[in-house]
Design an enzyme around this catalytic site. Structure first.
Site, PDB file in Angstrom:
ATOM      1  N   HIS A  26     -64.673 -10.296-146.386  1.00  0.00           N
ATOM      2  CA  HIS A  26     -64.365 -11.895-146.010  1.00  0.00           C
ATOM      3  C   HIS A  26     -63.363 -11.951-144.743  1.00  0.00           C
ATOM      4  O   HIS A  26     -62.699 -10.847-144.253  1.00  0.00           O
ATOM      5  CB  HIS A  26     -63.692 -12.612-147.092  1.00  0.00           C
ATOM      6  CG  HIS A  26     -62.240 -12.177-147.475  1.00  0.00           C
ATOM      7  ND1 HIS A  26     -61.100 -12.811-147.007  1.00  0.00           N
ATOM      8  CD2 HIS A  26     -61.504 -11.362-148.286  1.00  0.00           C
ATOM      9  CE1 HIS A  26     -60.192 -12.352-147.335  1.00  0.00           C
ATOM     10  NE2 HIS A  26     -60.404 -11.186-148.144  1.00  0.00           N
ATOM     11  N   CYS A  27     -63.444 -13.161-143.926  1.00  0.00           N
ATOM     12  CA  CYS A  27     -62.373 -13.551-143.103  1.00  0.00           C
ATOM     13  C   CYS A  27     -61.556 -14.600-143.634  1.00  0.00           C
ATOM     14  O   CYS A  27     -61.381 -14.510-144.772  1.00  0.00           O
ATOM     15  CB  CYS A  27     -63.296 -13.504-141.781  1.00  0.00           C
ATOM     16  SG  CYS A  27     -64.423 -15.200-142.044  1.00  0.00           S
ATOM     17  N   ALA A  28     -61.166 -15.252-142.573  1.00  0.00           N
ATOM     18  CA  ALA A  28     -60.117 -16.265-142.986  1.00  0.00           C
ATOM     19  C   ALA A  28     -60.743 -17.538-144.034  1.00  0.00           C
ATOM     20  O   ALA A  28     -60.247 -18.118-144.932  1.00  0.00           O
ATOM     21  CB  ALA A  28     -59.656 -17.161-141.779  1.00  0.00           C
ATOM     22  N   ARG A  30     -64.665 -17.353-144.828  1.00  0.00           N
ATOM     23  CA  ARG A  30     -66.019 -17.030-145.120  1.00  0.00           C
ATOM     24  C   ARG A  30     -66.269 -15.732-146.050  1.00  0.00           C
ATOM     25  O   ARG A  30     -65.337 -14.660-145.800  1.00  0.00           O
ATOM     26  CB  ARG A  30     -66.995 -16.868-143.964  1.00  0.00           C
ATOM     27  CG  ARG A  30     -66.693 -17.897-143.053  1.00  0.00           C
ATOM     28  CD  ARG A  30     -67.636 -17.677-141.753  1.00  0.00           C
ATOM     29  NE  ARG A  30     -67.442 -18.724-140.760  1.00  0.00           N
ATOM     30  CZ  ARG A  30     -68.428 -19.280-140.093  1.00  0.00           C
ATOM     31  NH1 ARG A  30     -69.548 -18.556-140.007  1.00  0.00           N
ATOM     32  NH2 ARG A  30     -68.182 -20.163-139.229  1.00  0.00           N
ATOM     33  N   TRP A 301     -65.028 -13.584-134.335  1.00  0.00           N
ATOM     34  CA  TRP A 301     -64.196 -12.504-134.964  1.00  0.00           C
ATOM     35  C   TRP A 301     -64.533 -11.449-133.666  1.00  0.00           C
ATOM     36  O   TRP A 301     -63.816 -10.487-133.696  1.00  0.00           O
ATOM     37  CB  TRP A 301     -64.096 -11.916-136.223  1.00  0.00           C
ATOM     38  CG  TRP A 301     -63.752 -12.870-137.098  1.00  0.00           C
ATOM     39  CD1 TRP A 301     -64.485 -13.704-138.076  1.00  0.00           C
ATOM     40  CD2 TRP A 301     -62.357 -13.704-137.316  1.00  0.00           C
ATOM     41  NE1 TRP A 301     -63.498 -14.576-138.828  1.00  0.00           N
ATOM     42  CE2 TRP A 301     -62.308 -14.522-138.246  1.00  0.00           C
ATOM     43  CE3 TRP A 301     -61.083 -13.246-136.466  1.00  0.00           C
ATOM     44  CZ2 TRP A 301     -61.069 -15.289-138.529  1.00  0.00           C
ATOM     45  CZ3 TRP A 301     -59.839 -13.982-136.964  1.00  0.00           C
ATOM     46  CH2 TRP A 301     -60.087 -14.864-137.975  1.00  0.00           C
TER      47      TRP A 301
END
EC number: 2.7.1.191
Length: 453
Positions: A26-28, A30, A301
């Protein structure tokens, strides 16, 4: 059962059950899935979950925009998957080489982006303490603050080692040992700055904060380790695979891969600087204006390595200075939507999205408000382009990496040629213009949601 566990169960079910999941990170905001068969995904059911903001189907990943709670949801999914997740070696690359590259960059850099964001705020505090002479730079308080804000970026290869080893399927601790060796010369004053071997000057003190050398070092390690496992008997592998891996990779990295990768990084930074300097105003306006399109397509990203390389090579970066306006532009449009909302639900969504955007997370604003009413997204891009043009015109730079773009990290724009006040002016313009345009637009005509929303 917790709410996160229930949500995790539903997501696992609707992406094709555990057997269809090869990898999840995951990112911030998603969840990023690598799936065996995307045809097994049930988009309608996923959109039926109230926590799901948007689905993004890129060639290399299937992404589910959740919002700020994504970390807890991802942890719940991993806990439920447990040993059911297929072995990492079974994961196969998908899509074009560009898609695979972006997926690799995402896998390497996004897991610790929250830490970098937090450290960025600490770094901003350090800069303010120093520039305003609030504490003695030799004091205990300043020393601790400075260590907390600088250690991560000097030791960045160690962070890269953890995530790159997972991506390239090699031993995590051997990767850590290799990248620690790359950093070690910086800690020992007795180590010469450069060694002259066969007419070549090999500098071993260039890997603090190094991005490309660390990535390629771990990639090379993955091949060496797999080769050694094939030729060394199992009884001896426990000791001699890591031992020989470090010896082989160490000399190759310090002699060949590290210097070449360092030159590649310098070339990338110089190439970007050349393009930027052709017209800083146009570059700033263009990159900021389209900046949030990277977010829409889930590839934002991929910008991270370039910004990190600029900081390492030049000591400053201009990309994130421009992208700050991109964030503030969409923030302004979502904020303006608060004042033109036709009902309480729309107003609540706009308020919630604006709060997230204020902290640098724009997905709720994009998918919940601005893309729903297309002109609001356009207004956000217009404001962003104006702000980005200002940063280019005035040569605004950031002197530390900005992983999440919000006002709490403005201190990082203070440096040798500080133009922080100009960045403040740029983001005010980027925010105000779309906010005003949105209010005028909403007051003069009825908002109609786009068919795709």
């Amino acid at each position: 059962m917790t709410t996160y566990s229930q949500l995790a169960q539903q997501i696992i079910k609707h992406v094709g059950e555990p057997g269809n999941i090869e990898h999840i990170t995951h990112c911030a905001t998603r969840l990023r899935f690598t799936l065996k068969d995307k045809n097994k995904v049930n988009p309608e059911a996923l959109y039926g979950l109230p926590e799901v903001v948007k689905l993004v189907d890129s060639p290399s990943q299937f992404q589910i925009v959740i919002g700020p709670k994504v970390d807890q949801v991802c942890s719940a999914i991993k806990e439920l998957l447990g040993e059911q997740t297929p072995a990492a070696e079974e994961t196969t690359a998908q899509g074009s080489w560009i898609s695979r590259l972006l997926a690799t960059l995402s896998a390497i850099f996004t897991p610790y982006i929250g830490v970098l964001a937090g450290v960025g705020v600490v770094k901003g505090i350090v800069v303010l303490l120093q520039t305003m002479n609030l504490v003695d730079t030799h004091s205990y308080v300043f020393t601790v603050f400075n260590a907390l804000s600088s250690g991560v970026f000097v030791m960045l290869p160690l962070f890269i080692a953890v995530t790159a080893s997972e991506r390239f399927k090699t031993n995590k601790f051997t990767a850590l040992a290799l990248t620690a060796a790359m950093i070690f010369p910086l800690t020992d004053p007795s180590v010469p700055g450069a060694f002259h071997i066969m007419g070549l000057a090999l500098n071993v003190k260039i890997y603090g904060g190094a991005v490309i050398p660390a990535v390629f070092a771990v990639l090379f390690l993955s091949y060496v380790e797999r080769w050694l496992k094939k030729i060394i008997p199992e009884l001896a592998a426990f000791v001699f695979v890591p031992c020989l891996s470090l010896i082989i990779c160490g000399f190759v990295v310090f002699t060949l891969i590290g210097p070449i990768a360092d030159y590649v990084g310098v070339g990338i930074a110089n190439g970007y600087a050349w393009l930027y300097n052709l017209s800083p105003v146009i570059s700033g306006a263009l990159l900021a204006g389209i900046g949030q399109l990277f977010v829409v397509f889930g590839v934002h990203w991929g910008i991270i390595p370039l910004a990190l390389i600029n900081i390492q090579v030049n000591g400053y970066d201009t990309i994130m200075a421009m992208f700050m306006s991109a964030v503030m532009g969409q923030f302004g449009a979502a904020f303006g939507a608060i004042f033109i909302a036709r009902n309480l639900k729309d107003k609540q969504i706009a308020i919630s999205a604006s709060i997230s955007a204020f902290f640098g997370i724009t997905e709720p604003a994009l998918y919940g408000v601005n893309l729903k009413y297309r002109m609001l997204f356009v207004f956000g891009c217009i404001g962003a382009a104006l702000g980005g043009g200002i940063t280019g015109l005035l040569g605004v730079k950031t002197y530390s990496f900005l992983p999440v773009l919000n006002v709490f990290e403005l201190g990082l724009f203070s440096g040798p040629d500080s133009k922080m006040i100009y960045e403040v002016f740029a983001i005010i313009v980027a925010f105000t213009v779309p906010a005003v345009l949105t209010i005028i637009y909403g007051k003069t005509r009825k908002l109609v949601a786009s068919p795709a929303s």
